[in-house]
Write a protein that holds these residues in place. Structure first.
Motif, PDB file in Angstrom:
ATOM      1  N   LEU A  70       7.566   9.224  -0.704  1.00 14.02           N
ATOM      2  CA  LEU A  70       7.705   8.022   0.128  1.00 14.02           C
ATOM      3  C   LEU A  70       7.403   8.318   1.584  1.00 14.02           C
ATOM      4  O   LEU A  70       6.744   7.532   2.265  1.00 14.02           O
ATOM      5  CB  LEU A  70       9.116   7.443  -0.010  1.00 14.02           C
ATOM      6  CG  LEU A  70       9.394   6.640  -1.263  1.00 14.02           C
ATOM      7  CD1 LEU A  70      10.888   6.343  -1.391  1.00 14.02           C
ATOM      8  CD2 LEU A  70       8.603   5.345  -1.250  1.00 14.02           C
ATOM      9  N   GLY A  71       7.885   9.469   2.073  1.00 13.83           N
ATOM     10  CA  GLY A  71       7.632   9.833   3.466  1.00 13.83           C
ATOM     11  C   GLY A  71       6.155  10.022   3.752  1.00 13.83           C
ATOM     12  O   GLY A  71       5.624   9.504   4.737  1.00 13.83           O
ATOM     13  N   ILE A  72       5.471  10.756   2.882  1.00 10.96           N
ATOM     14  CA  ILE A  72       4.044  10.989   3.079  1.00 10.96           C
ATOM     15  C   ILE A  72       3.272   9.677   2.972  1.00 10.96           C
ATOM     16  O   ILE A  72       2.338   9.434   3.735  1.00 10.96           O
ATOM     17  CB  ILE A  72       3.534  12.043   2.081  1.00 10.96           C
ATOM     18  CG1 ILE A  72       4.121  13.406   2.437  1.00 10.96           C
ATOM     19  CG2 ILE A  72       2.020  12.107   2.071  1.00 10.96           C
ATOM     20  CD1 ILE A  72       3.921  14.468   1.394  1.00 10.96           C
ATOM     21  N   ALA A  73       3.675   8.809   2.060  1.00 14.54           N
ATOM     22  CA  ALA A  73       2.997   7.514   1.926  1.00 14.54           C
ATOM     23  C   ALA A  73       3.175   6.665   3.184  1.00 14.54           C
ATOM     24  O   ALA A  73       2.305   5.868   3.522  1.00 14.54           O
ATOM     25  CB  ALA A  73       3.512   6.772   0.701  1.00 14.54           C
ATOM     26  N   MET A  74       4.296   6.847   3.881  1.00 13.71           N
ATOM     27  CA  MET A  74       4.534   6.067   5.099  1.00 13.71           C
ATOM     28  C   MET A  74       3.618   6.473   6.249  1.00 13.71           C
ATOM     29  O   MET A  74       3.573   5.795   7.273  1.00 13.71           O
ATOM     30  CB  MET A  74       6.001   6.159   5.512  1.00 13.71           C
ATOM     31  CG  MET A  74       6.900   5.336   4.604  1.00 13.71           C
ATOM     32  SD  MET A  74       8.608   5.323   5.128  1.00 13.71           S
ATOM     33  CE  MET A  74       8.497   4.341   6.628  1.00 13.71           C
ATOM     34  N   LEU A  75       2.871   7.556   6.097  1.00 11.82           N
ATOM     35  CA  LEU A  75       1.865   7.909   7.105  1.00 11.82           C
ATOM     36  C   LEU A  75       0.772   6.856   7.190  1.00 11.82           C
ATOM     37  O   LEU A  75      -0.043   6.875   8.113  1.00 11.82           O
ATOM     38  CB  LEU A  75       1.261   9.281   6.795  1.00 11.82           C
ATOM     39  CG  LEU A  75       2.181  10.477   6.976  1.00 11.82           C
ATOM     40  CD1 LEU A  75       1.481  11.752   6.533  1.00 11.82           C
ATOM     41  CD2 LEU A  75       2.642  10.585   8.421  1.00 11.82           C
ATOM     42  N   PRO A 123       0.825  -1.218   0.000  1.00  8.56           N
ATOM     43  CA  PRO A 123       0.000   0.000   0.000  1.00  8.56           C
ATOM     44  C   PRO A 123       0.857   1.264   0.000  1.00  8.56           C
ATOM     45  O   PRO A 123       0.548   2.228  -0.700  1.00  8.56           O
ATOM     46  CB  PRO A 123      -0.830  -0.100   1.278  1.00  8.56           C
ATOM     47  CG  PRO A 123      -0.715  -1.486   1.746  1.00  8.56           C
ATOM     48  CD  PRO A 123       0.531  -2.058   1.168  1.00  8.56           C
ATOM     49  N   VAL A 124       1.929   1.252   0.763  1.00  5.41           N
ATOM     50  CA  VAL A 124       2.801   2.420   0.846  1.00  5.41           C
ATOM     51  C   VAL A 124       3.475   2.667  -0.506  1.00  5.41           C
ATOM     52  O   VAL A 124       3.541   3.806  -0.972  1.00  5.41           O
ATOM     53  CB  VAL A 124       3.854   2.225   1.964  1.00  5.41           C
ATOM     54  CG1 VAL A 124       4.899   3.326   1.931  1.00  5.41           C
ATOM     55  CG2 VAL A 124       3.168   2.171   3.313  1.00  5.41           C
ATOM     56  N   LEU A 125       3.955   1.613  -1.149  1.00  7.09           N
ATOM     57  CA  LEU A 125       4.624   1.781  -2.442  1.00  7.09           C
ATOM     58  C   LEU A 125       3.653   2.247  -3.524  1.00  7.09           C
ATOM     59  O   LEU A 125       4.007   3.066  -4.377  1.00  7.09           O
ATOM     60  CB  LEU A 125       5.313   0.482  -2.857  1.00  7.09           C
ATOM     61  CG  LEU A 125       6.498   0.067  -1.988  1.00  7.09           C
ATOM     62  CD1 LEU A 125       7.056  -1.267  -2.453  1.00  7.09           C
ATOM     63  CD2 LEU A 125       7.568   1.138  -1.999  1.00  7.09           C
ATOM     64  N   VAL A 126       2.429   1.755  -3.492  1.00  4.78           N
ATOM     65  CA  VAL A 126       1.437   2.187  -4.477  1.00  4.78           C
ATOM     66  C   VAL A 126       1.094   3.660  -4.268  1.00  4.78           C
ATOM     67  O   VAL A 126       1.040   4.443  -5.227  1.00  4.78           O
ATOM     68  CB  VAL A 126       0.164   1.304  -4.397  1.00  4.78           C
ATOM     69  CG1 VAL A 126      -0.970   1.902  -5.203  1.00  4.78           C
ATOM     70  CG2 VAL A 126       0.481  -0.105  -4.862  1.00  4.78           C
ATOM     71  N   ILE A 127       0.883   4.069  -3.020  1.00  5.09           N
ATOM     72  CA  ILE A 127       0.573   5.467  -2.724  1.00  5.09           C
ATOM     73  C   ILE A 127       1.746   6.353  -3.136  1.00  5.09           C
ATOM     74  O   ILE A 127       1.563   7.409  -3.753  1.00  5.09           O
ATOM     75  CB  ILE A 127       0.225   5.643  -1.233  1.00  5.09           C
ATOM     76  CG1 ILE A 127      -1.072   4.910  -0.894  1.00  5.09           C
ATOM     77  CG2 ILE A 127       0.128   7.122  -0.866  1.00  5.09           C
ATOM     78  CD1 ILE A 127      -1.323   4.745   0.587  1.00  5.09           C
ATOM     79  N   ALA A 128       2.970   5.934  -2.808  1.00  7.33           N
ATOM     80  CA  ALA A 128       4.148   6.714  -3.178  1.00  7.33           C
ATOM     81  C   ALA A 128       4.280   6.823  -4.692  1.00  7.33           C
ATOM     82  O   ALA A 128       4.598   7.901  -5.214  1.00  7.33           O
ATOM     83  CB  ALA A 128       5.402   6.081  -2.580  1.00  7.33           C
ATOM     84  N   ALA A 129       4.035   5.742  -5.406  1.00 11.73           N
ATOM     85  CA  ALA A 129       4.132   5.774  -6.872  1.00 11.73           C
ATOM     86  C   ALA A 129       3.105   6.741  -7.458  1.00 11.73           C
ATOM     87  O   ALA A 129       3.417   7.501  -8.388  1.00 11.73           O
ATOM     88  CB  ALA A 129       3.930   4.373  -7.444  1.00 11.73           C
ATOM     89  N   VAL A 130       1.900   6.747  -6.914  1.00 11.05           N
ATOM     90  CA  VAL A 130       0.866   7.679  -7.397  1.00 11.05           C
ATOM     91  C   VAL A 130       1.295   9.123  -7.133  1.00 11.05           C
ATOM     92  O   VAL A 130       1.181   9.985  -8.012  1.00 11.05           O
ATOM     93  CB  VAL A 130      -0.500   7.368  -6.754  1.00 11.05           C
ATOM     94  CG1 VAL A 130      -1.496   8.475  -6.998  1.00 11.05           C
ATOM     95  CG2 VAL A 130      -1.028   6.039  -7.259  1.00 11.05           C
ATOM     96  N   LEU A 131       1.811   9.397  -5.927  1.00 18.62           N
ATOM     97  CA  LEU A 131       2.254  10.753  -5.608  1.00 18.62           C
ATOM     98  C   LEU A 131       3.413  11.182  -6.506  1.00 18.62           C
ATOM     99  O   LEU A 131       3.466  12.325  -6.968  1.00 18.62           O
ATOM    100  CB  LEU A 131       2.658  10.850  -4.138  1.00 18.62           C
ATOM    101  CG  LEU A 131       1.521  10.774  -3.121  1.00 18.62           C
ATOM    102  CD1 LEU A 131       2.073  10.742  -1.704  1.00 18.62           C
ATOM    103  CD2 LEU A 131       0.568  11.939  -3.302  1.00 18.62           C
ATOM    104  N   ILE A 132       4.350  10.277  -6.769  1.00 24.64           N
ATOM    105  CA  ILE A 132       5.480  10.600  -7.650  1.00 24.64           C
ATOM    106  C   ILE A 132       4.979  10.912  -9.054  1.00 24.64           C
ATOM    107  O   ILE A 132       5.409  11.885  -9.677  1.00 24.64           O
ATOM    108  CB  ILE A 132       6.510   9.450  -7.648  1.00 24.64           C
ATOM    109  CG1 ILE A 132       7.230   9.393  -6.297  1.00 24.64           C
ATOM    110  CG2 ILE A 132       7.524   9.615  -8.787  1.00 24.64           C
ATOM    111  CD1 ILE A 132       8.068   8.146  -6.092  1.00 24.64           C
TER     112      ILE A 132
END
Length: 195
Positions: A136-141, A28-37
């Motif tokens: 990545l940091g924001i996704a780690m929330l 979930p964190v990697l998917v969210i980070a990829a979307v934000l990137i």
């Protein structure tokens, strides 16, 4: 083996279970980070057309290029050094690709002189690590929000709200230290939330 449970695999639990495997815990964190990137990537590329959002972007980029020439470090903020450390390899790689892998000292000097006159591609390179670390940091929330709710959809909505706050959104895609600092703070909260 002495019978003492000191190895990395949990002996008492019978090994690694599919629901505890590494990719499943981070997906979930990697998917969210990829979307934000992906959402922030167009902003990084806007620098190639000469669009900068703050003069500090130019300063950070040129200070990073100074590191190749041995100029003393003048950006005293801790995230500034981190941005420069992560950007220097990208600048070196950009030179290697631009020179078609015909690397020479005189070619690198010419690359740096062009960078100082036309820094637009270098600003885009400097934005890249900030975008990646902050995303990545924001996704780690996702992890500390697990203490608040067990529903993944609410956690994702909370992350999207945090990611789109004007301060966070704007600085997380600029070649400055603020977005990197936000990314590290959020990543620290994410690490603490996992324990």
């Amino acid at each position: 083996v002495t019978g003492v449970q000191t190895c990395a695999l949990p002996i008492c639990c019978g090994g690694i279970h599919p629901h505890n495997s590494f990719p499943m815990r981070f997906s979930p964190v990697l998917v969210i980070a990829a979307v934000l990137i992906l959402l922030r990537l167009p902003t990084a590329l806007m620098a190639n057309q000469g669009v900068i959002f703050d003069f500090d972007e130019m300063t950070m980029t040129l200070n990073t290029a100074d590191r190749f020439l041995g100029v003393p470090h003048v950006t005293t903020g801790w995230p500034g050094g981190t941005v420069q450390l992560l950007t220097m390899p990208l600048m070196g790689l950009a030179y290697v690709v631009q020179s078609h892998f015909h690397v020479s000292v005189s070619g690198f000097i010419e690359y740096l002189s062009n960078l100082y006159r036309f820094p637009w591609h270098a600003i885009a390179l400097t934005r890249a690590p900030v975008i990646i670390v902050s995303s990545l940091g924001i996704a780690m929330l996702y992890y500390p929000l697990a203490a608040v709710t067990s529903r993944a959809s609410i956690r994702i909505c909370g992350i999207l709200v945090a990611a789109t706050l004007p301060f966070v959104w704007s600085y997380s895609q600029m070649a400055t230290t603020d977005g990197m600092a936000v990314g590290f703070v959020c990543a620290s909260l994410g690490i603490l939330g996992r324990t």
